[in-house]
Design a protein around this motif. Structure first.
Motif, PDB file in Angstrom:
ATOM      1  N   GLN A 184     149.964 -40.392 -71.078  1.00  0.00           N
ATOM      2  CA  GLN A 184     149.334 -39.156 -71.542  1.00  0.00           C
ATOM      3  C   GLN A 184     150.241 -38.515 -72.595  1.00  0.00           C
ATOM      4  O   GLN A 184     149.784 -38.068 -73.644  1.00  0.00           O
ATOM      5  CB  GLN A 184     149.181 -38.241 -70.332  1.00  0.00           C
ATOM      6  CG  GLN A 184     148.286 -37.042 -70.540  1.00  0.00           C
ATOM      7  CD  GLN A 184     148.411 -36.129 -69.305  1.00  0.00           C
ATOM      8  OE1 GLN A 184     148.873 -36.535 -68.247  1.00  0.00           O
ATOM      9  NE2 GLN A 184     148.008 -34.887 -69.473  1.00  0.00           N
ATOM     10  N   ALA A 185     151.534 -38.501 -72.303  1.00  0.00           N
ATOM     11  CA  ALA A 185     152.503 -37.919 -73.238  1.00  0.00           C
ATOM     12  C   ALA A 185     152.476 -38.675 -74.568  1.00  0.00           C
ATOM     13  O   ALA A 185     152.539 -38.070 -75.641  1.00  0.00           O
ATOM     14  CB  ALA A 185     153.892 -37.946 -72.639  1.00  0.00           C
ATOM     15  N   LEU A 186     152.349 -39.999 -74.482  1.00  0.00           N
ATOM     16  CA  LEU A 186     152.326 -40.796 -75.709  1.00  0.00           C
ATOM     17  C   LEU A 186     151.181 -40.369 -76.619  1.00  0.00           C
ATOM     18  O   LEU A 186     151.321 -40.313 -77.841  1.00  0.00           O
ATOM     19  CB  LEU A 186     152.181 -42.282 -75.380  1.00  0.00           C
ATOM     20  CG  LEU A 186     153.471 -43.004 -74.984  1.00  0.00           C
ATOM     21  CD1 LEU A 186     153.193 -44.466 -74.756  1.00  0.00           C
ATOM     22  CD2 LEU A 186     154.523 -42.830 -76.054  1.00  0.00           C
ATOM     23  N   ASN A 187     150.035 -40.046 -75.984  1.00  0.00           N
ATOM     24  CA  ASN A 187     148.903 -39.578 -76.793  1.00  0.00           C
ATOM     25  C   ASN A 187     149.248 -38.282 -77.504  1.00  0.00           C
ATOM     26  O   ASN A 187     148.928 -38.102 -78.674  1.00  0.00           O
ATOM     27  CB  ASN A 187     147.671 -39.377 -75.912  1.00  0.00           C
ATOM     28  CG  ASN A 187     146.954 -40.684 -75.679  1.00  0.00           C
ATOM     29  OD1 ASN A 187     147.050 -41.595 -76.513  1.00  0.00           O
ATOM     30  ND2 ASN A 187     146.278 -40.797 -74.563  1.00  0.00           N
ATOM     31  N   VAL A 188     149.922 -37.394 -76.752  1.00  0.00           N
ATOM     32  CA  VAL A 188     150.343 -36.133 -77.375  1.00  0.00           C
ATOM     33  C   VAL A 188     151.283 -36.439 -78.544  1.00  0.00           C
ATOM     34  O   VAL A 188     151.179 -35.856 -79.619  1.00  0.00           O
ATOM     35  CB  VAL A 188     151.050 -35.238 -76.338  1.00  0.00           C
ATOM     36  CG1 VAL A 188     151.592 -33.990 -76.995  1.00  0.00           C
ATOM     37  CG2 VAL A 188     150.100 -34.891 -75.215  1.00  0.00           C
ATOM     38  N   PHE A 189     152.193 -37.402 -78.332  1.00  0.00           N
ATOM     39  CA  PHE A 189     153.154 -37.731 -79.391  1.00  0.00           C
ATOM     40  C   PHE A 189     152.447 -38.220 -80.643  1.00  0.00           C
ATOM     41  O   PHE A 189     152.797 -37.852 -81.754  1.00  0.00           O
ATOM     42  CB  PHE A 189     154.126 -38.831 -78.926  1.00  0.00           C
ATOM     43  CG  PHE A 189     154.982 -38.415 -77.777  1.00  0.00           C
ATOM     44  CD1 PHE A 189     155.136 -37.071 -77.452  1.00  0.00           C
ATOM     45  CD2 PHE A 189     155.632 -39.361 -77.002  1.00  0.00           C
ATOM     46  CE1 PHE A 189     155.917 -36.683 -76.384  1.00  0.00           C
ATOM     47  CE2 PHE A 189     156.417 -38.982 -75.933  1.00  0.00           C
ATOM     48  CZ  PHE A 189     156.554 -37.650 -75.620  1.00  0.00           C
ATOM     49  N   ARG A 190     151.445 -39.087 -80.402  1.00  0.00           N
ATOM     50  CA  ARG A 190     150.757 -39.632 -81.571  1.00  0.00           C
ATOM     51  C   ARG A 190     150.100 -38.519 -82.373  1.00  0.00           C
ATOM     52  O   ARG A 190     150.195 -38.475 -83.593  1.00  0.00           O
ATOM     53  CB  ARG A 190     149.730 -40.676 -81.146  1.00  0.00           C
ATOM     54  CG  ARG A 190     150.325 -42.071 -81.303  1.00  0.00           C
ATOM     55  CD  ARG A 190     149.373 -43.102 -80.840  1.00  0.00           C
ATOM     56  NE  ARG A 190     149.512 -43.102 -79.398  1.00  0.00           N
ATOM     57  CZ  ARG A 190     149.427 -44.146 -78.591  1.00  0.00           C
ATOM     58  NH1 ARG A 190     149.120 -45.250 -79.033  1.00  0.00           N
ATOM     59  NH2 ARG A 190     149.626 -44.085 -77.319  1.00  0.00           N
ATOM     60  N   THR A 191     149.462 -37.578 -81.641  1.00  0.00           N
ATOM     61  CA  THR A 191     148.836 -36.448 -82.333  1.00  0.00           C
ATOM     62  C   THR A 191     149.899 -35.642 -83.057  1.00  0.00           C
ATOM     63  O   THR A 191     149.736 -35.278 -84.228  1.00  0.00           O
ATOM     64  CB  THR A 191     148.136 -35.531 -81.315  1.00  0.00           C
ATOM     65  OG1 THR A 191     147.572 -36.335 -80.305  1.00  0.00           O
ATOM     66  CG2 THR A 191     147.100 -34.668 -81.964  1.00  0.00           C
ATOM     67  N   GLY A 192     151.000 -35.374 -82.324  1.00  0.00           N
ATOM     68  CA  GLY A 192     152.075 -34.558 -82.911  1.00  0.00           C
ATOM     69  C   GLY A 192     152.632 -35.196 -84.167  1.00  0.00           C
ATOM     70  O   GLY A 192     152.850 -34.528 -85.172  1.00  0.00           O
ATOM     71  N   ILE A 193     152.837 -36.499 -84.089  1.00  0.00           N
ATOM     72  CA  ILE A 193     153.438 -37.189 -85.233  1.00  0.00           C
ATOM     73  C   ILE A 193     152.479 -37.193 -86.415  1.00  0.00           C
ATOM     74  O   ILE A 193     152.882 -37.045 -87.560  1.00  0.00           O
ATOM     75  CB  ILE A 193     153.862 -38.612 -84.829  1.00  0.00           C
ATOM     76  CG1 ILE A 193     155.091 -38.526 -83.938  1.00  0.00           C
ATOM     77  CG2 ILE A 193     154.168 -39.461 -86.045  1.00  0.00           C
ATOM     78  CD1 ILE A 193     155.544 -39.838 -83.362  1.00  0.00           C
TER      79      ILE A 193
END
Ligand code: HEM
Lengths: 496, 181
Positions: A184-193
């Protein structure tokens, strides 16, 4: 009294109570569970918000990406509870050079500090993953078998930062057994990046816009300056034309004045011969006994003495000489002016450089006369083919410049000799000299160290152009405080 | 050890030997809890060991057989304490597989202080399984009793071979559970 029945009832009551307790306990457990989940997801949201807020800050505070990436990477480790991470930065400005971080440890694990761990194994992995990411442009997952700092690591996740279709960086996370929460965090990271990349893009465009704006402003300023200078040189050209017209007007009367002066000189010579002969007659007549002759002679003698005839005779000749010299000078100057203004006609003729230099010296005489001495070391040279007006302008310019550089004890040395199939001319002054930093720009158009309105900054650039036109070379050496030497070389035969 | 184990033990004594026996055991052991057990609380492991030891003396039965017998008795008590929906297994094997992954997990949810053993099916054979048991309490005999009783509840009695045992110095116990042909 049946105690046993009572006991069994009590036992049953206890069991019921226990099962009620168990039911409550179970409910409590589920409530607890959902509460923990809520807290977990709240905690996650807080970290997520912090992470995204940090990314937003990148747009507002505009730090350098290299300084900023550690913050983001720390956020990511905290948010996902991933123990290790690293990052690379490939700046837009290639002069800055690429950057690979050491392995960073999650500050939550490392007692609030971000530890940097050097690991050649990890560095090797990062170097391997870079080309893969460059090719795919996607998140890269890789299974590993590593132990870092006593922690087993089995997964590497490399997230690319792609801005304007270019890989600007990679964030690499190292963990063991990706949990669903970490996913789930990885998805947030992708959006953030992605968001980060968009901000970078905006910043890049903004910077480019700013640079373009500054460039335009500079160009605009230069244009304004050029315009001013062009106006100045336009004025100069007008003056040139005017002086050509005036020169022509002066030339005609000067012609007959010169002729008249020649005739007048002859006449005066005759007059003097006559007057001197008449004087002898007067002397003799004074001795005469004839009263009439004697009186006439006395009268003449009185006039002789009254007008101081010997002085008149001497001074008339002197005045005439002086006037004739003056006329010659006027004619020379006017001739020079005419040549000076004839710069645009491209006729090549045979030019005697020594003569041209003399002429330029005459024209610059006014500027040079208060600035010390002019010495010439001239060996005879063959004429070259060129435009004498243009060449005159070059030397005139050099002499005037030299006069500006010199004070009263100035010494202008002109050296003319044959050299390497052409004529070499050196013009040296002992003036204030030129700074090294100015020396490089000295032949640039509009370069001037003189005050605005004093020089056009065109002189030397025009000279440069003229010499080049003649297939020659012009150069300069200078030592501040000692003087400046210009050296010109002009070939005898022009290469076609 | 959870109170549920003690209450079941008490019930077993009362059923098999009568209330006087329980009173005698309590008097003999002089336990810190005073023998007042409720299922929700937790009591010192030593209490159950003392009680079993005293019972062995009282009944002239060796401790191991008593423990296994208690396992048999305990099974129903434990099984009935769960919501019926959680005890719907088609056969013994699926139940055994669920002990560690479902049943004891539930126990730990309910009683966070519970300390259940590791009981895993490590091998499946044509007519049985190998169970892996691991616990600091080394109560493998209790497990054997529990499994026997569970097998009976499915109407499929089993033999259990104790191929290696923690009480003999191994780091775990292996139990070969097989249907009786
Ligand atoms: C065949 C099935 C089962 C087996 C083989 C088994 C095995 C065991 C064993 C051996 C223990 C003793 C503790 C230890 O050795 O460390 C234990 C404890 C326990 N078991 Fe089971 N069990 C089974 C089924 C169940 C069921 C159905 C329940 C239902 C609630 C249950 C609840 C518990 C509880 C509450 C404890 C006490 C834990 C403590 O005192 O901390 N077990 N089990």
């Amino acid at each position: 009294m049946d105690y046993e029945a009572a006991f069994l009832r009590e036992r049953k009551a206890r069991k019921n109570a226990e099962s009620v307790l168990e039911k409550k306990s179970r409910e409590l457990h589920f409530t607890n569970l959902s509460l923990t989940e809520n807290i977990d997801s709240l905690h996650f949201s807080v970290l997520e918000n912090k992470f995204l807020a940090h990314i937003g800050r990148y747009g507002i505070e505009r730090p350098r990406l290299r300084d900023f990436l550690p913050t983001i990477v720390n956020d990511m480790m905290r948010l996902s509870e991933i123990p290790f991470a690293a990052y690379c930065h490939f700046p837009f400005d290639e002069k800055q050079g690429n950057f690979h971080s050491y392995l960073l440890q999650n500050p939550d694990i490392a007692n609030g500090e971000t530890l940097e761990i050097k690991s050649s194994e990890v560095e090797g992995l990062i170097t391997e993953v870079e080309p893969l990411i460059r090719k795919s442009g996607r998140t890269h997952l890789q299974v590993l078998d590593l132990v870092i700092d006593n922690r087993p690591i089995d997964t590497m996740i490399a997230l690319p930062i792609i801005c304007l279709d270019r890989l600007s960086g990679i964030i690499i996370l190292f963990t063991k057994e990706l949990t669903s929460k970490q996913n789930q965090a990885l998805n947030v990271f992708r959006t953030g990046i992605k968001q980060l990349a968009i901000i970078m893009e905006h910043r890049y465009q903004e910077d480019k816009l700013q640079a373009t704006y500054e460039e335009i402003s500079a160009t605009n300023a230069a244009l304004k300056q050029t315009q001013k200078k062009l106006m100045q040189s336009e004025k100069m050209a007008t003056v040139g034309q005017l002086s050509a017209g005036i020169a022509h007007e002066i030339n005609n009367p000067m012609g007959f004045i010169k002729g008249n002066m020649g005739a007048l000189n002859d006449y005066v010579t005759d007059f003097i011969r006559y007057v001197e002969t008449a004087k002898t007659l007067t002397e003799q007549s004074l001795q005469s006994s004839d009263n009439e002759v004697n009186n006439a002679a006395k009268g003449l003698n009185k006039i002789w003495n009254d007008v101081d005839m010997p002085f008149l005779i001497e001074d008339s000749q002197h005045l005439l000489n002086e006037s004739q010299q003056g006329i010659k000078r006027i004619i020379d100057i006017v001739g020079g002016l005419k040549r000076f203004s004839r710069q645009s006609d491209n006729k090549k003729e045979s030019c005697d450089l020594n003569q041209i230099i003399d002429e330029a010296l005459k024209l610059a005489h006014n500027e040079l006369k208060f600035k010390g001495t002019v010495s010439k070391e001239v060996s005879p040279v063959q004429p070259i083919s060129g435009n004498s007006g243009e060449l005159l302008q070059v030397f005139l310019n050099l002499f005037v410049n030299a006069s500006h550089a010199m004070n009263e004890q100035g010494e202008l040395t002109i050296h003319v000799s044959e050299n390497a199939g052409g004529v070499s001319i050196k013009v040296a002054d002992n003036g204030c000299g030129i700074d090294q930093k100015h020396l490089d720009a000295i032949f640039d158009p509009f370069f001037t160290t003189k005050e605005v309105g004093v020089g056009t900054g065109l002189g030397l650039s025009i000279s440069h152009g003229i010499i080049e036109d003649h297939q020659g070379t012009i150069g300069v050496t200078s030592e501040p405080g000692k003087g400046t030497e210009f050296h010109i070389w002009l070939p005898y035969e022009k290469v076609a | 050890m959870k109170g549920a184990v003690f209450t079941n033990f008490q019930e077993m004594i009362e059923d098999e030997f009568g209330m006087e026996c329980w009173e005698a055991l309590l008097e003999k052991c002089d336990l810190p809890s005073g023998g007042i057990y409720t299922s929700a609380s937790t009591y010192d492991d030593q209490e159950i060991l003392s009680l079993v030891g005293a019972l062995s003396e009282y009944s002239n039965t060796p401790v191991p057989s008593l423990v296994e017998a208690f396992g048999r008795y305990l099974y129903d008590g434990l099984a009935n304490s769960l919501p019926p929906s959680m005890m719907t297994y088609p056969d013994l094997w699926s139940l055994l597989e669920a002990v560690d992954s479902v049943i004891h997990v539930e126990v730990n949810k309910l009683y966070p202080d519970a300390l259940t053993p590791k009981i895993i099916v490590t091998e499946k054979h044509d007519n049985g399984v190998t169970l892996y048991y691991q616990s600091p309490r080394k109560m493998c005999l209790l497990a054997i009793g529990l499994v026997h009783k569970a097998a009976e509840s499915f109407g499929t009695p089993v033999t259990i071979q104790h191929t290696c045992c923690m009480n003999e110095g191994a780091d775990h116990c292996s139990l070969l559970v097989e249907y009786i042909e």
